[in-house]
Design an enzyme around this catalytic site. Structure first.
Site, PDB file in Angstrom:
ATOM      1  N   GLY B  72       0.516  -1.631   0.228  1.00  0.00           N
ATOM      2  CA  GLY B  72       0.066   0.537  -0.073  1.00  0.00           C
ATOM      3  C   GLY B  72       1.066   1.575   0.541  1.00  0.00           C
ATOM      4  CB  THR B  73       4.094   2.199   1.498  1.00  0.00           C
ATOM      5  OG1 THR B  73       3.242   2.158   3.112  1.00  0.00           O
ATOM      6  CG2 THR B  73       4.853   3.939   2.032  1.00  0.00           C
ATOM      7  CG  ASN B 151      -4.867   3.023  10.304  1.00  0.00           C
ATOM      8  OD1 ASN B 151      -5.495   4.752  10.029  1.00  0.00           O
ATOM      9  ND2 ASN B 151      -4.623   3.196  11.274  1.00  0.00           N
ATOM     10  N   GLY B 200      -2.808  -6.208  -0.483  1.00  0.00           N
ATOM     11  CA  GLY B 200      -3.049  -6.974  -0.221  1.00  0.00           C
ATOM     12  C   GLY B 200      -3.305  -8.081   1.043  1.00  0.00           C
ATOM     13  CG  HIS B 201      -0.083  -6.600   4.834  1.00  0.00           C
ATOM     14  ND1 HIS B 201      -0.613  -6.807   6.212  1.00  0.00           N
ATOM     15  CD2 HIS B 201       0.017  -5.748   4.059  1.00  0.00           C
ATOM     16  CE1 HIS B 201      -0.301  -5.251   6.776  1.00  0.00           C
ATOM     17  NE2 HIS B 201      -0.243  -4.688   5.074  1.00  0.00           N
ATOM     18  CB  THR B 237      10.581  -9.967 -12.161  1.00  0.00           C
ATOM     19  OG1 THR B 237      11.784  -9.842 -13.133  1.00  0.00           O
ATOM     20  CG2 THR B 237       9.555 -10.844 -12.407  1.00  0.00           C
ATOM     21  CB  CYS B 325       3.153   3.504  25.360  1.00  0.00           C
ATOM     22  SG  CYS B 325       3.620   4.486  27.000  1.00  0.00           S
TER      23      CYS B 325
END
Lengths: 300, 402
Positions: B72-73, B151, B200-201, B237, B325
């Protein structure tokens, strides 16, 4: 997730001496607003011997903050106040078999709570003696405030200097960009008095030009005249390429111009403005920014 | 006891059917899609199929609008840098204060490089002000980049409407949709969205595969230059096994969309109501009426999130927190701060994010597990006394802050 030692986990899951202490005669309340940790340390001190007979804590904070508080109470019970004051944050961290660098401030908080409680017992005023900034160097746990202060105090100029003075950046080197930013900020300030915006590369370049320029402060009218003169100088060049430039407004250090004809929407616009800006700085002897008129602040 | 995973906005388990689909591409179908021989053409056909599966989930008009990337980044960086490179006469980016760091950190860097970045503010429920947005659209804006859904809170942004407005002014529109894809229906061909990032993840495909959707006709400059892969728009690739996996995951997400918005939503609501009913001084954050069906973000006042997570973890329950934290930075979540949530609550926010793998029994277990943990930590808190917050807690405890 952090890598906490078994000792940290154990003191977090089973904190010792937690909750209010009924017969306490010394209280220290400290915290770190940024990190959101806060700690109240309560001591029961024997007035005859100054021995800490009991110590309790209440903590708003993460796992290591709670573990550090718990450890602190265990360490100082049975000590005299003077002995307790010698307990360092490293002692607290060592007691817990170490803390991750990002969490060292939790142990610092414990030490501060102790100092505050002792001051409270003795009727003194306790004030915090250090400010904590965002962690920059993770290898040696050095924060931004520490680096900035050291740069200022020693007039440091390079990342290498900073590493020699503070250790920051001496490990994995991942924070070098961050250190460079702090250096640029401090050096920008010293070059231009009280510049507030973070310096861009252009500004750092400008800062080098500034000292050679005339020091006398111009009136606004003088300044605008000089600006017009500079624009008149560059116009023939732009006109040769079927473009033109016109002054739109001057707001403090911002000079807004209309780019016209072929200059409007030209791919080389940034270069054109950069060139004009360079001339402005040399002529005016101060840091200014030349921006397209469309950048003028939009009225809310 | 089996662990309970409620952190699906962080990452998801790869679906067994997805693993099965991708495995042959490590072994017998190892070819390079660019090769002339059968080893290559087999893989080429599989990539084409995967591309059409992604196209279907996104409702894209053409399969050539799908560009496979590594994450995504990468998609986010490619989109924004492309918009700036392709339109040098435009130097402004509009985004929001609650974007993912993939956008915000890039924008901070762009500002240092001399670009202008406007970050839209949000109200206390995490919604942007459309009037502020409209007032910022002008002909120096290269691209607007707004996340489809947040998110941390799941709050959904009106990206379709925002894209219309941008398009009317000739401005490119990008959306970081990594949290939205697979959770809510998306039909790009009927929108004015020019670019969209997905990862994807987040939808039961493996890590290391992403997509940039690029509307046909949208001006583009590649981030990675080299070979002709992805029509020269993303050299390197192809990660064929992961592309095949993502295709399969998109197909499954399509099939599960209905369930995500009924069953998963029901479990999420049950979890949230069950927790809030038992615990005083706790509240859900974000735009509760308009958010992803799987996400619930609850602020527990007067205690700290990492401590909650550690205790949950001990019971085999995985969630995440907006606390400082847990992030490695010292600041609590920028999303909570942007919504004006006070420090004493922002540090105690816990995000539960479900998936279609979660069960009723798991939700019941969590509803049971949370209250004692909160009570245990509040007992340690200086802001808390016995059964409620210390009377006027802000005054009862005023530490000297460093």
């Amino acid at each position: 997730m952090w890598e906490y030692s078994d000792k940290v986990r154990e003191h977090f899951f089973n904190p010792r001496n937690s909750g209010p202490l009924e017969e306490s005669n010394a209280t220290g309340d400290v915290g770190s607003i940024q990190c959101g940790d806060a700690l109240r340390l309560m001591l029961k001190v024997n007035p005859e011997t100054e021995i800490i007979e009991d110590a309790h804590f209440q903590t708003f904070g993460c796992g290591s903050a709670i573990a550090s508080s718990s450890a602190l109470t265990e360490i100082i019970k049975g000590m005299t106040l003077d002995e307790a004051l010698k307990v360092s944050n490293q002692d607290i961290a060592d007691f817990l078999d170490g803390l991750p660098p990002e969490k060292m401030h939790c142990s610092v908080m414990g030490r501060e709570a102790l100092q505050a409680a002792v001051a409270n017992y003795r009727g003194e005023e306790w004030s915090d003696d250090h400010e904590e900034g965002a962690l920059v160097c993770k290898c040696f746990a050095i924060d931004a405030v520490m680096i900035e202060d050291t740069i200022r105090a020693n007039n440091l100029k390079t990342v290498q200097d900073v590493t020699h003075y503070t250790k920051a950046g001496g490990g994995c080197a991942a924070c070098h960009e961050g250190i460079e930013e702090i250096l640029a900020k401090v050096m920008g300030e010293t070059a231009s008095g009280a510049e507030v915006s973070p310096p861009t590369e252009a500004e750092v370049a400008l800062a080098r030009v500034a000292p050679a320029a005339p020091v006398k402060k111009l009136t606004l009218v003088q300044k605008i005249r000089k600006i017009e003169e500079v624009l008149e100088e560059v116009r023939p060049m732009l006109q040769r390429d079927h473009g033109d430039v016109e002054l739109a407004d001057v707001q403090g250090k911002m000079i807004y111009v209309h780019l016209k004809g072929a200059c409007s929407g030209c791919m080389m616009e940034a270069a054109t403005l950069g060139g004009i800006q360079q001339k402005m700085v040399e002529t005016l002897g101060e840091l200014v920014q030349v921006l397209p008129a469309s950048h003028m602040p939009v009225e809310a | 006891m089996n662990p309970i995973y409620l952190d699906n906005n962080a990452t998801t388990r790869v679906d067994p059917a997805v693993v099965e689909a991708m495995l042959p591409f490590f072994t017998e179908h190892f070819g390079n899609a660019s090769s002339m021989h059968a080893f290559g053409s087999q893989v080429g056909r599989a990539l084409k199929h995967a591309r059409s599966q992604v196209q279907a989930l996104l409702g894209a008009e053409h399969d050539s609008e799908i560009i496979f990337t590594s994450c995504g980044t990468e998609s986010d960086s490619t989109a924004i840098l492309s918009a700036l490179k392709a339109q040098p006469e435009r130097n402004t980016v509009i985004t929001t204060v609650v974007e993912h760091p993939a956008i915000l950190t890039l924008c901070d860097w762009l500002e240092k490089e001399g670009y202008i970045v406007h970050k839209l503010k949000v109200d206390k429920r995490g919604r942007i002000d459309m009037d502020e947005y409209k007032s910022l659209l002008h002909d120096r804006v290269a691209v607007v980049s707004v996340m489809w859904a947040n998110n941390e809170t799941g709050t959904i942004f009106p990206v379709e409407e925002m894209a219309e407005l941008a398009s009317a002014r000739g401005i490119m529109f990008h959306t970081d949709a990594v949290q939205a894809v697979g959770k809510i229906p998306i039909d790009l061909k009927n929108t004015k969205i020019d670019m969209l990032s997905l990862s994807g993840h987040k939808l039961h495909a493996p890590k290391g595969i992403g997509v940039l959707y690029l509307r046909r006709g949208c001006r583009f400059r590649p981030l990675l230059r080299g070979g002709h892969q992805e029509r020269g728009r993303r050299a390197g690739t192809e990660n064929s096994a992961s592309i095949v996996a993502l295709g399969k995951a998109c197909e499954l997400a399509m099939a599960n969309m209905e369930r995500e918005n009924t069953e998963v939503r029901r479990l999420r609501d049950k979890l949230e109501k069950g927790i809030l009913a038992q615990i005083s001084h706790s509240f859900p954050t974000g735009d509760v009426a308009n958010r992803l069906p799987n996400t619930s973000n609850i602020a527990f006042e007067y205690i700290e999130g990492e401590a909650i997570l550690l205790l949950l973890n001990k019971l085999g329950i995985a969630a995440s927190s907006g606390s400082a934290c847990t992030s490695g930075s010292l600041e609590p979540s920028h999303v909570m701060r942007a919504m004006g949530i006070p420090y004493t609550a922002a540090h105690g926010t816990i995000r539960f994010s479900l998936s279609c793998y979660n069960t009723e029994e798991e939700v019941d277990r969590v509803i049971e597990a949370v209250p004692p943990i909160i009570a245990q930590l509040r007992k340690l808190s200086p802001y808390w006394s016995d059964k409620g917050p210390a009377s006027s807690p802000e005054q009862a405890f005023t530490p000297t802050y460093a």
